[in-house]
Design a protein around this motif. Sequence first.
Motif, PDB file in Angstrom:
ATOM      1  N   GLU A 194      -1.991  -5.819  -3.498  1.00  0.00           N
ATOM      2  CA  GLU A 194      -1.364  -6.864  -3.370  1.00  0.00           C
ATOM      3  C   GLU A 194      -2.024  -7.510  -1.903  1.00  0.00           C
ATOM      4  O   GLU A 194      -2.059  -7.891  -1.418  1.00  0.00           O
ATOM      5  N   SER A 238       2.677   1.361  -4.780  1.00  0.00           N
ATOM      6  CA  SER A 238       1.492   1.563  -3.839  1.00  0.00           C
ATOM      7  C   SER A 238       1.757   3.182  -4.326  1.00  0.00           C
ATOM      8  O   SER A 238       0.008   3.529  -3.586  1.00  0.00           O
ATOM      9  N   GLN A 243       2.167  -9.188  -5.887  1.00  0.00           N
ATOM     10  CA  GLN A 243       3.806 -10.242  -6.116  1.00  0.00           C
ATOM     11  C   GLN A 243       3.980 -11.190  -7.227  1.00  0.00           C
ATOM     12  O   GLN A 243       5.022 -12.180  -7.794  1.00  0.00           O
ATOM     13  N   ALA A 268       9.102   0.068  -4.761  1.00  0.00           N
ATOM     14  CA  ALA A 268       9.087   0.489  -6.549  1.00  0.00           C
ATOM     15  C   ALA A 268       8.185   1.753  -7.088  1.00  0.00           C
ATOM     16  O   ALA A 268       8.548   2.351  -8.100  1.00  0.00           O
ATOM     17  N   VAL A 279       7.847  10.509  -2.346  1.00  0.00           N
ATOM     18  CA  VAL A 279       7.062  10.002  -1.312  1.00  0.00           C
ATOM     19  C   VAL A 279       7.989  10.101   0.335  1.00  0.00           C
ATOM     20  O   VAL A 279       9.189  10.608   0.090  1.00  0.00           O
ATOM     21  N   ALA A 280       7.925  11.573   1.282  1.00  0.00           N
ATOM     22  CA  ALA A 280       8.593  11.357   2.756  1.00  0.00           C
ATOM     23  C   ALA A 280      10.210  12.497   1.527  1.00  0.00           C
ATOM     24  O   ALA A 280      10.896  11.895   2.569  1.00  0.00           O
TER      25      ALA A 280
HETATM   26  N1  LIG Z   1       5.142   6.532   5.219  1.00  0.00           N
HETATM   27  C1  LIG Z   1       6.942   6.611   4.288  1.00  0.00           C
HETATM   28  N2  LIG Z   1       8.015   6.981   4.932  1.00  0.00           N
HETATM   29  C2  LIG Z   1       8.842   7.081   4.382  1.00  0.00           C
HETATM   30  N3  LIG Z   1       8.259   6.438   3.052  1.00  0.00           N
HETATM   31  C3  LIG Z   1       8.037   5.595   3.009  1.00  0.00           C
HETATM   32  C4  LIG Z   1       7.061   5.875   2.962  1.00  0.00           C
HETATM   33  N4  LIG Z   1       5.888   4.712   2.500  1.00  0.00           N
HETATM   34  C5  LIG Z   1       6.926   4.210   0.917  1.00  0.00           C
HETATM   35  N5  LIG Z   1       7.984   4.360   2.030  1.00  0.00           N
HETATM   36  C6  LIG Z   1       8.868   5.399   0.633  1.00  0.00           C
HETATM   37  O1  LIG Z   1       8.051   5.050  -1.307  1.00  0.00           O
HETATM   38  C7  LIG Z   1       8.925   4.612  -1.762  1.00  0.00           C
HETATM   39  C8  LIG Z   1       8.078   3.811  -2.967  1.00  0.00           C
HETATM   40  O2  LIG Z   1       7.060   2.974  -1.839  1.00  0.00           O
HETATM   41  P1  LIG Z   1       5.716   2.000  -2.421  1.00  0.00           P
HETATM   42  O3  LIG Z   1       4.913   2.195  -1.307  1.00  0.00           O
HETATM   43  O4  LIG Z   1       4.974   3.191  -3.067  1.00  0.00           O
HETATM   44  O5  LIG Z   1       6.098   0.713  -3.440  1.00  0.00           O
HETATM   45  P2  LIG Z   1       5.792  -0.489  -3.858  1.00  0.00           P
HETATM   46  O6  LIG Z   1       6.395  -0.618  -4.763  1.00  0.00           O
HETATM   47  O7  LIG Z   1       4.159  -0.426  -3.162  1.00  0.00           O
HETATM   48  O8  LIG Z   1       6.650  -1.775  -2.906  1.00  0.00           O
HETATM   49  P3  LIG Z   1       5.779  -2.579  -1.298  1.00  0.00           P
HETATM   50  O9  LIG Z   1       6.353  -3.869  -2.980  1.00  0.00           O
HETATM   51  O10 LIG Z   1       6.316  -3.104  -0.451  1.00  0.00           O
HETATM   52  O11 LIG Z   1       4.624  -2.847  -1.105  1.00  0.00           O
HETATM   53  C9  LIG Z   1       9.638   3.238  -1.575  1.00  0.00           C
HETATM   54  O12 LIG Z   1      10.882   3.686  -1.107  1.00  0.00           O
HETATM   55  C10 LIG Z   1       9.590   3.401   0.248  1.00  0.00           C
HETATM   56  O13 LIG Z   1      10.145   3.535   1.728  1.00  0.00           O
END
Ligand SMILES: Nc1ncnc2c1ncn2[C@@H]1O[C@H](COP(=O)(O)OP(=O)(O)OP(=O)(O)O)[C@@H](O)[C@H]1O
Length: 238
Positions: free
Chosen positions: A167, A53, A200, A50, A23-24
């Motif tokens: 979530e 999403s 969560q 983690a 991602v990014a």
């Molecule tokens: N649009 C974006 N631009 C940059 N980095 C992103 C973007 N979306 C997610 N990330 C990064 O990708 C990684 C995984 O994100 P993800 O959304 O899958 O985590 P998550 O487990 O769903 O977290 P949360 O519990 O906060 O929803 C994280 O380090 C997040 O900062």
Amino acid sequence: MSTSAPEKVTNALLSVQDVHADVAGQPVLQGLSLDVREGEFVAVLGHNGAGKSTLLRALLGLTPTKSGSIHLRGEDITSASTPRIVDSGVALVPQQRGYFENLSVNDNLSFGERGSGRITRADVLEMFPILQTRGDQLVGTMSGGQRQMVAISIALMSSPDLLMLDEPSVGLQPNLVDTVMQVAQRLNAEYGMTVILVEQNIEKVLQVAKRVAVINRGRIMLDQPVEKVTADEIWRLL
Ligand SMILES: Nc1ncnc2c1ncn2[C@@H]1O[C@H](COP(=O)(O)OP(=O)(O)OP(=O)(O)O)[C@@H](O)[C@H]1O
Ligand SMILES: [Mg+2]
């Protein structure tokens, strides 16, 4: 030599094998494997960032994978388009804004309508009675809880075999958290829907899910039936 696929691929509704996704430009999923069988209710837990999403988005074809494979009913959907995956019976209630604020409840539900029609508008409204009298109301004027019910309703209108909830209870009042959890449980028990719930709230998860998977550093660190894990064990892995 046998050419048949491994048993876990053919028997699983969903089979995720060694998936990597960025991602990014940063690695997020780093060799993630997970099998989900028909009729299961799997909770996916993990700390913020983690990759929970990202996993759900990858399963719906919204985040491209770099390597590894995703099979649905034994069919390779690793590079399939999102519409094709939705038509194959997968629906996602996204973490945020899974609805159209500027459309009425009725129009939001119509947007989601596709697939077999196994789940009808009447079924959805029976699950969320508060929406019954709100058909013409713009979703943007509704409370956070009601919006979340609309988001779940849109996903249900495609009569999915696999429902993924990201979530869904965040920010909701405790009674609405219970409503959402009960609906997820009912969809699994009464409609036979396979459910992947990202949450969560560990205590709630242990009440409703049948299996718990914990993601850490883009991999599954624990994958157990709920009766074999405790909240403390999960906390230690987060
Ligand atoms: N649009 C974006 N631009 C940059 N980095 C992103 C973007 N979306 C997610 N990330 C990064 O990708 C990684 C995984 O994100 P993800 O959304 O899958 O985590 P998550 O487990 O769903 O977290 P949360 O519990 O906060 O929803 C994280 O380090 C997040 O900062
Ligand atoms: Mg997330």
